[in-house]
Design an enzyme around this catalytic site. Sequence first.
Site, PDB file in Angstrom:
ATOM      1  N   SER A  24      13.614  47.485 -27.644  1.00 23.36           N
ATOM      2  CA  SER A  24      12.214  47.858 -27.420  1.00 23.36           C
ATOM      3  C   SER A  24      11.335  47.192 -28.464  1.00 23.36           C
ATOM      4  CB  SER A  24      12.075  49.379 -27.531  1.00 23.36           C
ATOM      5  OG  SER A  24      10.711  49.738 -27.538  1.00 23.36           O
ATOM      6  N   TYR A  35       5.208  45.002 -24.464  1.00 21.83           N
ATOM      7  CA  TYR A  35       3.955  45.312 -23.795  1.00 21.83           C
ATOM      8  C   TYR A  35       2.990  44.182 -24.115  1.00 21.83           C
ATOM      9  CZ  TYR A  35       5.905  50.032 -23.668  1.00 21.83           C
ATOM     10  OH  TYR A  35       6.706  51.115 -23.454  1.00 21.83           O
ATOM     11  N   THR A  90       7.228  45.495 -19.677  1.00 21.15           N
ATOM     12  CA  THR A  90       7.047  46.830 -19.095  1.00 21.15           C
ATOM     13  C   THR A  90       5.654  46.912 -18.478  1.00 21.15           C
ATOM     14  OG1 THR A  90       8.543  47.845 -20.676  1.00 21.15           O
ATOM     15  CG2 THR A  90       6.979  49.293 -19.584  1.00 21.15           C
ATOM     16  N   LYS A 128       9.561  45.141 -15.559  1.00 16.44           N
ATOM     17  CA  LYS A 128      10.175  46.476 -15.564  1.00 16.44           C
ATOM     18  C   LYS A 128       9.155  47.549 -15.224  1.00 16.44           C
ATOM     19  CE  LYS A 128      12.565  49.708 -18.693  1.00 16.44           C
ATOM     20  NZ  LYS A 128      11.469  50.586 -19.119  1.00 16.44           N
ATOM     21  N   HIS A 162      10.128  54.524 -15.901  1.00 17.42           N
ATOM     22  CA  HIS A 162      10.020  54.798 -17.333  1.00 17.42           C
ATOM     23  C   HIS A 162      10.672  56.143 -17.664  1.00 17.42           C
ATOM     24  CE1 HIS A 162       7.381  52.966 -20.667  1.00 17.42           C
ATOM     25  NE2 HIS A 162       8.087  53.870 -21.283  1.00 17.42           N
TER      26      HIS A 162
END
Lengths: 361, 361, 361, 361
Positions: free
Chosen positions: C109, C132, C158, C234, C258
């Site tokens: 992440s 992001y 994402t 995603k 999520h």
Amino acid sequence: MLPGGALNLVELQEAARERLPAITYDYYASGAHDEHTLRENEAAWARVHLHYRVLVDVSARDLSTTVLGTRVSMPILVAPTAFHRLACPDGELATARAASRARTVMCLSSLSNTGVEDVCAVSGGPVWFQLYVYRDRAATEALVARAEAAGASALVLTVDAPLLGRRERDVRNRFHLPDGLRVENLTAAGHGDVALRSGESGLAAYFAEKLDPSLTWKDVAWLRSVTRVPLLVKGIVRPDDARRAIDHGASGVVVSNHGGRQLDGSPATAAVLAPIANAVQGRIEVLIDGGVRRGTDVLKALSLGARAVLIGRPILWGLAVAGEDGALAVLETLRHELDHAMALAGCARVSDATHDLVSSA
Amino acid sequence: MLPGGALNLVELQEAARERLPAITYDYYASGAHDEHTLRENEAAWARVHLHYRVLVDVSARDLSTTVLGTRVSMPILVAPTAFHRLACPDGELATARAASRARTVMCLSSLSNTGVEDVCAVSGGPVWFQLYVYRDRAATEALVARAEAAGASALVLTVDAPLLGRRERDVRNRFHLPDGLRVENLTAAGHGDVALRSGESGLAAYFAEKLDPSLTWKDVAWLRSVTRVPLLVKGIVRPDDARRAIDHGASGVVVSNHGGRQLDGSPATAAVLAPIANAVQGRIEVLIDGGVRRGTDVLKALSLGARAVLIGRPILWGLAVAGEDGALAVLETLRHELDHAMALAGCARVSDATHDLVSSA
Amino acid sequence: MLPGGALNLVELQEAARERLPAITYDYYASGAHDEHTLRENEAAWARVHLHYRVLVDVSARDLSTTVLGTRVSMPILVAPTAFHRLACPDGELATARAASRARTVMCLSSLSNTGVEDVCAVSGGPVWFQLYVYRDRAATEALVARAEAAGASALVLTVDAPLLGRRERDVRNRFHLPDGLRVENLTAAGHGDVALRSGESGLAAYFAEKLDPSLTWKDVAWLRSVTRVPLLVKGIVRPDDARRAIDHGASGVVVSNHGGRQLDGSPATAAVLAPIANAVQGRIEVLIDGGVRRGTDVLKALSLGARAVLIGRPILWGLAVAGEDGALAVLETLRHELDHAMALAGCARVSDATHDLVSSA
Amino acid sequence: MLPGGALNLVELQEAARERLPAITYDYYASGAHDEHTLRENEAAWARVHLHYRVLVDVSARDLSTTVLGTRVSMPILVAPTAFHRLACPDGELATARAASRARTVMCLSSLSNTGVEDVCAVSGGPVWFQLYVYRDRAATEALVARAEAAGASALVLTVDAPLLGRRERDVRNRFHLPDGLRVENLTAAGHGDVALRSGESGLAAYFAEKLDPSLTWKDVAWLRSVTRVPLLVKGIVRPDDARRAIDHGASGVVVSNHGGRQLDGSPATAAVLAPIANAVQGRIEVLIDGGVRRGTDVLKALSLGARAVLIGRPILWGLAVAGEDGALAVLETLRHELDHAMALAGCARVSDATHDLVSSA
């Protein structure tokens, strides 16, 4: 009719639970992983409804039928389950006597605590022999020969267990056979012990070591070639596999998910029976086990296309509570309930249980 | 309106449970085996939704209708249930007076604690007579003759009970009639006693001994031949059986599974009403019982094709709590609730309850 | 195999709950709003049934596959989840070592407590980098460059989080990072702090301030232009969005909501996988996360069309209970369960998991 | 944002329950009879899933829309509910100020404790006036004239209440207005008192005495003829009734079952919205109330075809806990949740909420 003050098989299970050591009760009662399929097997019968017929003469009811050409007094057979001496001292001998008194088939598990010869000797009725194919094919062939020689009139090949399903209760309990109990049918071949293992189920280890996960349909043909008796393939949940069973010389299939003890997430047997029976079109016999606890469940199975049902765990509860008489009481209770259900549904014979009798919600 | 501080029929049942001996409460309340059908009967009504109409003039509502040509003040009748003197001293006399005061039909059970003559004598309104066919056909014919002579204006033949359903609460309680109570209508014929039996329900033994499980549709024709009054066939859950009822001279059918007391696993009556009404196409009348506890349930039944509903257990709860006035309060509560539901659904007459009013989820 | 005495991932979660501070456990465990989607993600797998095949040679099973051309030992990857140092001191380093030992992909992440360089340095296997797009595009581009330079072999964008979902447990707990923990990958760009906020979740405030809610498919093309590595999108739940991903140069999509942490009321990922896989027709790879807790869930996902699954929360429970070894134990448990499920379902290779293996109830 | 420590509207209801007298809480919270429809209204929203879109520019979101040509800041209006002074001293004045501050429509119930003139006077925004048609048509016409004169910009005719639904909690509590509270809009016409009645709800008695159950679609035309403002017909659950509303000059319909307070067994409004919107085809506006407790519910309603939703009970809980500020907090919470849901679903404008966004399970 039932021992232990039980009015039905669910109450009998409770009575057995109170009498058995937890390790044994859990071994008998548990399913694989989250036990979804274990629960679904029972729940699925409740979703089938019986659209009974009225004003049919049901004064003389005949529950008898044939399975693989053998006449039985009712379409309710004893399923193969392992290790009956965990339930009562006489173990499989008690079960065999009970099945014989009920004039139905005893299907003996190869994982019995009693040899097939002894079981056949005490039985006055038909005995079928369930088996797995071992990596040790010589032992397997010898086992088939022994079963036939002992008088077993059919072989039931379990095909849903290339490995043993993971039953977490058994892992936690480190399930194993106590001293003095063995897999009698395999002792001569050196495969008799289900030992204590660290951090896992002894039976799972036994399967991983000894059973052959490379088995294919060709081996069914091989097995057909080394026996004279009819062969049932047990553990089918798909129509295409049922058709393959026909193609490979089976005389029948048992729709089964091993009582929810192998692949968790398998469909309930009640949910796949009709498509399988439809695919088979009567060319071979279709039997079923899984979650049958009431005579109405049997009637539903017949209506969905089964020739007969096999009863597993309730026999064990009967043995646990009252030995041979307990096992017999289970069979007689189901007979009585089926007889009753047939009367109320307008069925004088088992062949009257046709598909229009049921709907699923 | 209801006695015992109850605001609705569910609360009334609770009030009755507190007042009745357990053996009686269980006899009235129980269903067969696992009581799946007992619960489903009520639950199925809740899955039917009422798509009400608005801006219809409902200032003058008429709940009256006819059943078998007899005018009643509402499409809510008293179902035949056995042994009212277990609920209150006046027994069926109290029920008959209540039905009469409510200007509806009392359907008297042949298994009453009061003779049909006495019931008809106290009733100012229509009385129907429910019966079974006994092995002793002479007694059956005599019973029909008595009922007709007493003034019963229709016969209701129950066809879902070639044997009595197994109600395990009754088995456990060893249900039987207490001293002084008998099946009055059958006493003269020697079939009046429901005795204590070891290890089972006395009523189940009574049925097994006395009732005829060989009954077929031909016997319906026979029954038609020995009576002048219309015949209803009660206990139908299949469209084909409803059509057979037409073919054999019935004036109507009652869609019923005997309140879930016979074959457990039968479909809820609410679930089979529409296909049966559709099969019958208005040629005979279709009535229904099973799980009706609210005026909205009645409206749903009418919309699904019923001519009227029959109310069973709630009448018994009314009798138990307040005798005749209690039974009347049950009928008036349902009348009030139906009237209210019709107003809110845009129905001024019962014939306004058409199929587009309902959907099932 | 699992630490904390756990036999499965559900028991491991319980063991983690006992060890973690409530603010951390809640942050990891919670979903948005009423947590409908959180629960549905798990429940939906249970509604998929496995119609296993029998008599397939499963003696030699091969779980390996490729994802985006990278060989992995099994179709089970580590999903990107934030803030692993809340679970154990080594944080993402422990996770990376575990993934590497399991010979699978670690998807890091961007919201990690450890920089991507350090993570890649300790990992012996493939690392993907989740990100992001920040309002600060320069920081975003620098982040991509850093990740590539560090050795990340794919980017995972994402797209289901233009704002942070409202997780009410975090609001109540006023979730924030404790002193000493930061978003390491963004610290250099000045976006490293997730501070305590009055009356809300600090992370929600962080998202609202820093992330770009104006992102569109055009930005996917931009992102493609500033990187050499493949890009996964995603957070897809719609077939048309999956097709758009193909049109905009993605190498794959991750079907994901999520973990139920963004839009409550989103469909379970298991419920939308098949239509998405069908729309994509193999042109790009389809991965999935959400509620996978058993090897049978993985097998169901493969059968419904997934190339691989990503595992989120269970990795955190493993870290919390036993650090790196705990995370590895989670991966090995799932591997073992998948291997077992494949054997029981008649699948020797992951490509044997075809659509006919599953049905949904 | 919400008072009483509540994070959402469900928690707010709990806070209100603790503060209100039981007679008031029950009056507000209860539904008719068994409260099936009351529960279904909420449950049905949970069965609708949001198939969100990704990578849409949602940086600038516009929640504003028009209803009946009036611009409002969001598609969330205040539903007409009775007797706000039971919740807080300022009653409907507090509600009107809150709606005005939220820049949305206050729909005032004719059964208010405050006259329409006073409500319009304090409101800076649009006020609609809900009414019933009284048997006393002169009083009805006077009421319409008063509302128009006061500034009400639309009439909302409730058509699902020819009689009041039976709310058993109110019957048990003998619901009535305390001394000093009246139906202010009807006091001048002599219909202001909702008195204590023996053994029933005072409001039910009020309805039975005063409201006209003979109302038909012709009266809608009459009502149209005595007013200049647009007319909404509230209480529609059928497509054919929605089409009749068009034919009789309505400007819109409110899909509503009166919050489950009238005919129990009515379908959930979420379940009938799509067919009604489809029947109307945009010729008039379709609003909805019933069980909306989350911004996601609002988004679902818009996607299913609603122009806007009306919020009933939550406003009362806001009033009970914190008066005007509490009611405003309810509206702002829903606004914030809708805004958030739109962002996460890829909707920049309310018109982006199209039917493909939702599926029902």
